[in-house]
Design an enzyme around this catalytic site. Structure first.
Site, PDB file in Angstrom:
ATOM      1  N   LYS A  39      26.383  23.894   2.911  1.00 23.23           N
ATOM      2  CA  LYS A  39      25.036  23.868   3.493  1.00 23.23           C
ATOM      3  C   LYS A  39      25.003  22.823   4.599  1.00 23.23           C
ATOM      4  O   LYS A  39      25.029  21.621   4.334  1.00 23.23           O
ATOM      5  CB  LYS A  39      23.957  23.523   2.466  1.00 23.23           C
ATOM      6  CG  LYS A  39      22.565  23.770   3.091  1.00 23.23           C
ATOM      7  CD  LYS A  39      21.434  23.005   2.448  1.00 23.23           C
ATOM      8  CE  LYS A  39      21.145  21.675   3.060  1.00 23.23           C
ATOM      9  NZ  LYS A  39      20.679  21.688   4.451  1.00 23.23           N
ATOM     10  N   SER A  55      21.455  10.600   2.875  1.00 23.53           N
ATOM     11  CA  SER A  55      20.685   9.380   2.615  1.00 23.53           C
ATOM     12  C   SER A  55      20.820   8.933   1.159  1.00 23.53           C
ATOM     13  O   SER A  55      21.094   9.738   0.265  1.00 23.53           O
ATOM     14  CB  SER A  55      19.212   9.633   2.935  1.00 23.53           C
ATOM     15  OG  SER A  55      18.704  10.637   2.081  1.00 23.53           O
ATOM     16  N   GLU A  88      28.383  10.079  -0.384  1.00 24.29           N
ATOM     17  CA  GLU A  88      28.618   9.114   0.703  1.00 24.29           C
ATOM     18  C   GLU A  88      27.260   8.875   1.345  1.00 24.29           C
ATOM     19  O   GLU A  88      26.677   9.776   1.923  1.00 24.29           O
ATOM     20  CB  GLU A  88      29.634   9.687   1.695  1.00 24.29           C
ATOM     21  CG  GLU A  88      30.236   8.629   2.594  1.00 24.29           C
ATOM     22  CD  GLU A  88      29.447   8.446   3.874  1.00 24.29           C
ATOM     23  OE1 GLU A  88      28.538   7.574   3.869  1.00 24.29           O
ATOM     24  OE2 GLU A  88      29.718   9.147   4.853  1.00 24.29           O
ATOM     25  N   CYS A 107      27.112   6.336   9.824  1.00 25.45           N
ATOM     26  CA  CYS A 107      26.960   5.576   8.574  1.00 25.45           C
ATOM     27  C   CYS A 107      27.726   4.251   8.616  1.00 25.45           C
ATOM     28  O   CYS A 107      27.336   3.286   7.970  1.00 25.45           O
ATOM     29  CB  CYS A 107      27.380   6.419   7.382  1.00 25.45           C
ATOM     30  SG  CYS A 107      28.982   7.184   7.593  1.00 25.45           S
ATOM     31  N   GLU A 167      18.997   0.316   6.574  1.00 24.69           N
ATOM     32  CA  GLU A 167      19.740   1.175   7.494  1.00 24.69           C
ATOM     33  C   GLU A 167      18.758   1.826   8.466  1.00 24.69           C
ATOM     34  O   GLU A 167      17.892   2.592   8.054  1.00 24.69           O
ATOM     35  CB  GLU A 167      20.492   2.268   6.709  1.00 24.69           C
ATOM     36  CG  GLU A 167      21.358   3.122   7.594  1.00 24.69           C
ATOM     37  CD  GLU A 167      22.103   4.223   6.841  1.00 24.69           C
ATOM     38  OE1 GLU A 167      21.483   4.906   6.007  1.00 24.69           O
ATOM     39  OE2 GLU A 167      23.306   4.395   7.100  1.00 24.69           O
TER      40      GLU A 167
END
Ligand code: NDP
Length: 500
Positions: free
Chosen positions: A194, A248, A269, A303, A403
């Site tokens: 996906k 996220s 991750e 990231c 972040e």
């Protein structure tokens, strides 16, 4: 000619042909519309223009794909010899490489990244991951075990974990997909991929190329859609045995919890707030220029972005000066333009999120030494945000801890090296870190003390298919790439044979 019209003239004939074709989902060998007939829109983030409509996979489509993937797992794919699996994965890699220009253009249009970066970074890493993992099938082997019971021959088999649901984000669409497809294919798994709703197009190219490469139908299925619908249906489907997720922290936690209800294998991750540390005894020019690139590359939507720069007090001003000069060099524009070095943020939501952090910084009286604004003029319809340098940022400030996922660097200084590691480790994340020093003892000591899945010394943002990548703490668990990468797609069966 305005930016909206001029961009279309930059597309190759092959890219135009691809865009003209209907954007359906791939299940088995069949490109099909959603059972519901629903579609969703994908937009060019540099102009806000609609690119095309894409089939939106619902739960009945997910169910169909899971059955087809299970049939392929037990059927054609299971009968491929390890050598044949290697050939198929290599052919897939070769075809992706041969289509580098097409992927570069389509991904630039869909994600906003400069096409040249996509070709030299994203496609190269994708091909590298496939070629590295193509070497595994003929080396996946079990053991013979010395048990105490007499007349028993006991051995282990390493078998595929089953049908894998790969849910990937928009920042490195093709690359994140291949980091999951490559080891899963090598292990003999079948996959339902996906892509993110913002960037579904390169996954559809991957589906076309997989079939052309001779990967049997049903081994790779591509189901575009939203996280709340398609993604959730994949996580909840009992016939999908493992979820490989990048995205996220919030969604990662939800997937871990929902996956647990079905005892699904989950790897995550989940991003980072990565400290990049420059000691005074380093190559200051190289360290500062790389620090700027580490946060501004792909507009900071990375990231591993070096979003916190910790600089030894006595060189702080010099480093800030170089970082600001580097920030000023970025040429913002559409990713299809050859001279663009920084594209837009992915969406209006992401632009609001980044702008919100700058507002928060202002309200905390953080110094903005460069940037901090949306772009106007020709770029006003896109989601462009200028490279931004925040200086003397306090540890407790939100921009130092959370972040942001935008081109925003939080610069901090240190003089107490004993406190440094504690400060570097003070966020909930633990994905990556950088250290710049000529003192080898200091480099190794600091690398050992940092809580991060990757530490770069005198370099930053290096990746290779041979090197495991993943997080500590809230940055997730499980590793992509390296020998560790394939482990999570395998399970071990013990076979006892009584020959007495
Ligand atoms: P998300 O975590 O929401 O999205 C990542 C993927 O998960 C997408 O394919 C998304 O689908 C899917 N998804 C979303 N919700 C669910 C769900 N309930 N079940 C299953 N799948 C789901 O990231 P965002 O795109 O919203 O980005 C938000 C923030 O996440 C960024 O600002 C950044 O901080 C972080 N992020 C981190 C990344 C990383 O590399 N670690 C990558 C991207 C974002 P859909 O396509 O509908 O969004």
């Amino acid at each position: 000619m305005n930016i909206h019209k001029s961009i279309k003239t930059l597309l190759s004939d092959k890219a135009r042909d691809f865009l003209k074709r209907p954007k359906q989902m791939l299940i088995g060998a069949e490109w099909r519309d959603a059972d519901s007939g629903e579609t969703f829109d994908t937009f060019d983030p540099a102009t806000g223009d609609l690119i095309c409509k894409v089939a939106h996979a619902g739960s009945s489509d997910v169910d169909r794909a899971a059955k087809v993937a299970q049939a392929a797992l037990e059927g054609d794919w299971a009968r491929y010899t390890p050598a044949a699996r290697e050939v198929a994965i290599r052919s897939f890699a070769d075809l992706i490489e041969a289509n580098t220009d097409l992927i570069g253009q389509i991904e630039a249009l869909d994600s906003g990244k400069p096409a040249e970066h996509i070709k030299f970074v994203d496609v190269a890493l994708s091909v590298g991951a496939l070629r590295y993992n193509a070497g595994f099938p003929s080396k996946i082997q079990g053991d013979t075990l010395p048990v105490t019971a007499p007349d028993m021959h006991v051995y282990t088999r390493r078998e595929p974990i089953g049908v894998v649901g790969a849910i990937v984000p928009w920042n490195f669409p093709i690359c994140q997909a291949c980091f999951k497809l490559a080891p899963a294919l090598a292990a003999g798994c079948t996959i339902i991929l996906k892509p993110a709703e913002q960037t579904p197009l390169s996954a559809l190219i991957l589906g076309e190329l997989a079939l052309e490469a001779g990967i049997p139908p049903g081994v790779i299925n591509i189901l575009p859609g939203y996280g709340q619908t398609t993604g959730q249906a994949i996580v909840d489907h009992p016939g999908i045995h493992k979820i490989a997720f990048t995205g996220s922290e919030t969604v990662g936690k939800q997937i871990a919890a929902r996956g647990a209800a079905h005892l699904k294998h989950v790897s995550l991750e989940l991003g980072g707030k990565n400290p990049n540390i420059i000691f005074a005894d380093s190559d200051i020019e190289a360290a500062a220029a790389t620090a700027a690139m580490s946060i501004f590359f792909y507009s900071g939507q990375v990231c591993t972005a070096g979003s916190r720069l910790l600089v030894e007090e006595k060189i702080y001003d010099r480093v800030a000066e170089i970082v600001v000069a580097e920030a000023a060099k970025f040429q913002m524009g559409h990713g299809l333009r050859a001279d663009t070095t920084m594209g837009p943020l992915i969406s209006a939501d992401q632009l609001d999120r980044v702008s919100g952090y700058i507002d928060a910084a202002r309200s905390e009286a953080v110094e903005i030494s460069y940037g901090g604004t949306r772009c106007e003029g020709e770029l006003a319809d896109g989601h462009f945000f200028t490279p931004t340098v925040l200086t003397h940022v306090p540890d407790e400030s939100r921009v130092a801890r959370e972040e942001i996922f935008g081109p925003v660097l939080a610069m901090q200084s240190f003089s107490d090296t004993d406190e440094l590691v504690k400060r570097a480790n003070c966020t909930g994340f633990g994905l990556a870190a950088g250290i710049w020093t000529h003192d080898i003892r200091k480099a190794h000591r600091t690398a050992a003390a940092l809580q991060a899945g990757t530490v770069w010394v005198n370099t930053y943002n290096q990746f290779d298919a041979a090197v495991p990548f993943g997080g500590y703490k809230n940055s997730g668990y499980g590793r992509d790439n390296g020998m560790a990468g394939i482990e999570k797609y395998l399970q071990t069966k013990a076979v006892w044979v009584n020959y007495g």
